[in-house]
Enzyme design. Structure first.
Site, PDB file in Angstrom:
ATOM      1  N   HIS A  81      -2.217 -12.360   6.097  1.00 34.48           N
ATOM      2  CA  HIS A  81      -2.037 -13.159   4.883  1.00 34.48           C
ATOM      3  C   HIS A  81      -3.400 -13.579   4.362  1.00 34.48           C
ATOM      4  O   HIS A  81      -4.284 -13.948   5.128  1.00 34.48           O
ATOM      5  CB  HIS A  81      -1.207 -14.416   5.153  1.00 34.48           C
ATOM      6  CG  HIS A  81      -1.114 -15.316   3.957  1.00 34.48           C
ATOM      7  ND1 HIS A  81      -0.236 -15.067   2.916  1.00 34.48           N
ATOM      8  CD2 HIS A  81      -1.813 -16.429   3.602  1.00 34.48           C
ATOM      9  CE1 HIS A  81      -0.384 -15.991   1.992  1.00 34.48           C
ATOM     10  NE2 HIS A  81      -1.342 -16.828   2.374  1.00 34.48           N
ATOM     11  N   ASP A 160      12.025 -21.817   0.937  1.00 34.83           N
ATOM     12  CA  ASP A 160      10.622 -22.077   0.600  1.00 34.83           C
ATOM     13  C   ASP A 160      10.349 -21.816  -0.868  1.00 34.83           C
ATOM     14  O   ASP A 160       9.594 -22.555  -1.509  1.00 34.83           O
ATOM     15  CB  ASP A 160       9.693 -21.206   1.459  1.00 34.83           C
ATOM     16  CG  ASP A 160       8.235 -21.427   1.107  1.00 34.83           C
ATOM     17  OD1 ASP A 160       7.745 -22.544   1.312  1.00 34.83           O
ATOM     18  OD2 ASP A 160       7.591 -20.484   0.600  1.00 34.83           O
ATOM     19  N   ARG A 167       7.348 -28.246  -5.704  1.00 27.11           N
ATOM     20  CA  ARG A 167       5.989 -28.710  -5.383  1.00 27.11           C
ATOM     21  C   ARG A 167       5.046 -28.440  -6.545  1.00 27.11           C
ATOM     22  O   ARG A 167       4.147 -29.238  -6.846  1.00 27.11           O
ATOM     23  CB  ARG A 167       5.483 -28.009  -4.117  1.00 27.11           C
ATOM     24  CG  ARG A 167       6.136 -28.501  -2.827  1.00 27.11           C
ATOM     25  CD  ARG A 167       5.795 -27.601  -1.650  1.00 27.11           C
ATOM     26  NE  ARG A 167       4.356 -27.491  -1.489  1.00 27.11           N
ATOM     27  CZ  ARG A 167       3.738 -26.436  -0.933  1.00 27.11           C
ATOM     28  NH1 ARG A 167       4.459 -25.386  -0.527  1.00 27.11           N
ATOM     29  NH2 ARG A 167       2.442 -26.411  -0.806  1.00 27.11           N
ATOM     30  N   SER A 182       4.829 -23.194   4.666  1.00 28.93           N
ATOM     31  CA  SER A 182       5.232 -22.217   3.659  1.00 28.93           C
ATOM     32  C   SER A 182       4.686 -20.832   3.992  1.00 28.93           C
ATOM     33  O   SER A 182       5.419 -19.835   4.008  1.00 28.93           O
ATOM     34  CB  SER A 182       4.744 -22.670   2.285  1.00 28.93           C
ATOM     35  OG  SER A 182       4.959 -21.674   1.311  1.00 28.93           O
ATOM     36  N   LYS A 186       6.799 -17.238   6.156  1.00 28.03           N
ATOM     37  CA  LYS A 186       6.905 -15.857   5.650  1.00 28.03           C
ATOM     38  C   LYS A 186       6.180 -14.864   6.559  1.00 28.03           C
ATOM     39  O   LYS A 186       6.540 -13.684   6.611  1.00 28.03           O
ATOM     40  CB  LYS A 186       6.393 -15.789   4.217  1.00 28.03           C
ATOM     41  CG  LYS A 186       7.300 -16.547   3.237  1.00 28.03           C
ATOM     42  CD  LYS A 186       6.923 -16.345   1.793  1.00 28.03           C
ATOM     43  CE  LYS A 186       5.727 -17.157   1.383  1.00 28.03           C
ATOM     44  NZ  LYS A 186       5.999 -18.610   1.360  1.00 28.03           N
TER      45      LYS A 186
END
Length: 430
Positions: A81, A160, A167, A182, A186
């Site tokens: 990520h 999420d 948010r 969050s 994933k």
């Protein structure tokens, strides 16, 4: 249990139990809790934080709200990520380098967001490339060919997605615990044993300071360890664009040049360091040996061949792409220096926004992207330049105003002395 009482409990800085957290988020997912009540809870969390137990429970609630994916090669599987940046093509480089070393990667990726380019948008500049694979195709491709990529969909951690939308409009994006949960929910979807977090820090990153980035890195690590994963976090700078190109098609061409061993810039050097840490851990070899393995797959072009294989199995017409003009815009504008000295970048995020203004990104959800436009960065931080040297080239399909070009020029400052600069700020290994 009572929703209002539990919101007040968290607002008064008391911890919520697993049963209480599950109740609240289940009520919201099943639409028995209003958006304004969830917004209030999120603000209480932003102000008071989550303790470790709450953080782990919340992450699992997000993960369990959707599907997960099971691979059968976990000992040689990694996920990745990135927190995003300008000119960031690490995913495009890292995946084929790892796959050429028999390390499999199956990645959920996103589109461009704000000033950050998206991996999916870059790959879709290749005619026919398809990210809308079935889960079966995604798993099969990754296990058989070593690489597969799909877009993150509402099937994965859908709760999420709903919470992030709140948010975004309630000033609660900046909670480190909510960010970490969050992202990790994933990453846990693919049950990969190894997870790499490419955490950017600087003016063109969400985390502006090293201190903020380190706090986030520690949370990623804690969550990963709790769920039995091995986590590697590298904090790298976003005080200059990564590589020499910003823009979808241009970055794919840059990736190809690196994989064909035709250029070795900072994008390659950063990716090489990341890949070496991953290969060293999974292959149980030294970092130096892993470095040589990266060089080998670049020099013998097996990483490039793996890239071609990846594009083809996802429908990409790579031969058509390679025959296209590399630079294919109506206008090319040079940006030149006005003085002599050393280059430094100011507000790098504005270079990303400039590419969006050229048409290379979306301002509205359904905007069509012009894949050809972008910026070539000819000089990097601490390069020495003379007066009237070209420092950037702007590729555009529309005429650009002097004001726009002067704005771009203002983003590069010419210093009399070199500025402090380090590409890798911190490495937190496994």
């Amino acid at each position: 249990m009572n929703i209002i009482q539990l919101i007040e409990k968290k607002g008064n800085n008391f911890s919520l139990t697993e049963e209480e957290l599950k109740f609240l988020f289940q009520e919201y997912q099943e639409k028995r809790m209003s958006d304004y009540q969830m917004s209030s809870l999120l603000m209480a969390i932003k102000i008071n934080g989550l303790n470790e137990e709450e953080l782990f429970i919340y992450t699992k609630i997000l993960l369990d709200s959707g599907k997960t994916i099971t691979f059968n090669d976990l000992e040689r599987r990694v996920d990745k990520h990135s927190t995003g940046g300008v000119g960031d093509k690490v995913s495009l480089l890292l995946a084929p380098i790892l796959a050429a070393n028999k390390i499999n990667i199956g990645k959920l990726s996103g589109r461009g967001l704000g000033f950050t380019g998206g991996t999916i948008d870059k790959l879709e500049s290749i005619p026919g490339f398809n990210v809308d694979l079935t889960l079966e195709e995604f798993v099969s491709n990754s296990q058989e060919h070593g690489i597969s990529l799909i877009g993150a969909t509402s099937e994965f951690a859908p709760l999420d997605k709903s919470i992030y939308a709140l948010r975004d409009v309630t000033g609660t994006v900046g909670s480190l615990e909510l960010i970490a949960a969050s992202i990790m929910s994933k990453k846990l979807v693919t049950n990969s044993k190894y997870i790499f977090i490419d955490l950017k820090c600087g003016s063109a990153a969400f985390f502006k300071t090293k201190e903020e980035a380190l706090k986030a890195a520690k949370l990623f690590k804690k969550i990963g360890l709790y769920f039995g994963r091995k986590i590697f976090v590298m904090i790298s700078t976003m005080e200059q664009p990564l590589g020499n190109f910003i823009g979808n098609k241009l970055e794919v061409w840059e990736t190809i040049d690196i994989l064909r061993n035709e250029t070795k810039n900072d994008a390659f050097l950063l990716t090489k360091e990341i890949a070496s840490y991953i290969i060293a851990e999974i292959n149980k070899v030294s970092f130096e040996e892993a470095n040589m393995l990266v060089d080998k797959v670049i020099e013998d072009q097996s990483a490039f061949n793996k890239f071609i294989e990846w594009i083809k199995i996802q429908g990409g017409e790579i031969e058509v792409f390679l025959k296209q003009k590399r630079i294919n815009t109506k206008y090319i504008y040079p940006i030149k220096t006005s003085s002599e000295g050393y280059v430094s970048f100011q507000e790098v995020d504005k270079l990303g926004y400039a590419v969006v203004d050229l048409g290379g990104g979306r301002k509205q959800l359904h905007d069509k992207i012009n894949y050809n436009v972008g910026i070539q960065v000819l000089k990097k931080t601490n390069d020495y330049v003379k007066k009237f040297d070209e420092i950037m080239l702007v590729y555009s399909d529309k005429e650009l105003s002097t004001k726009f070009l002067n704005h771009l020029k203002s983003l590069i400052k010419i210093e009399q002395n070199k500025v402090p600069f380090e590409m890798v700020i911190e490495t937190i290994v496994w």
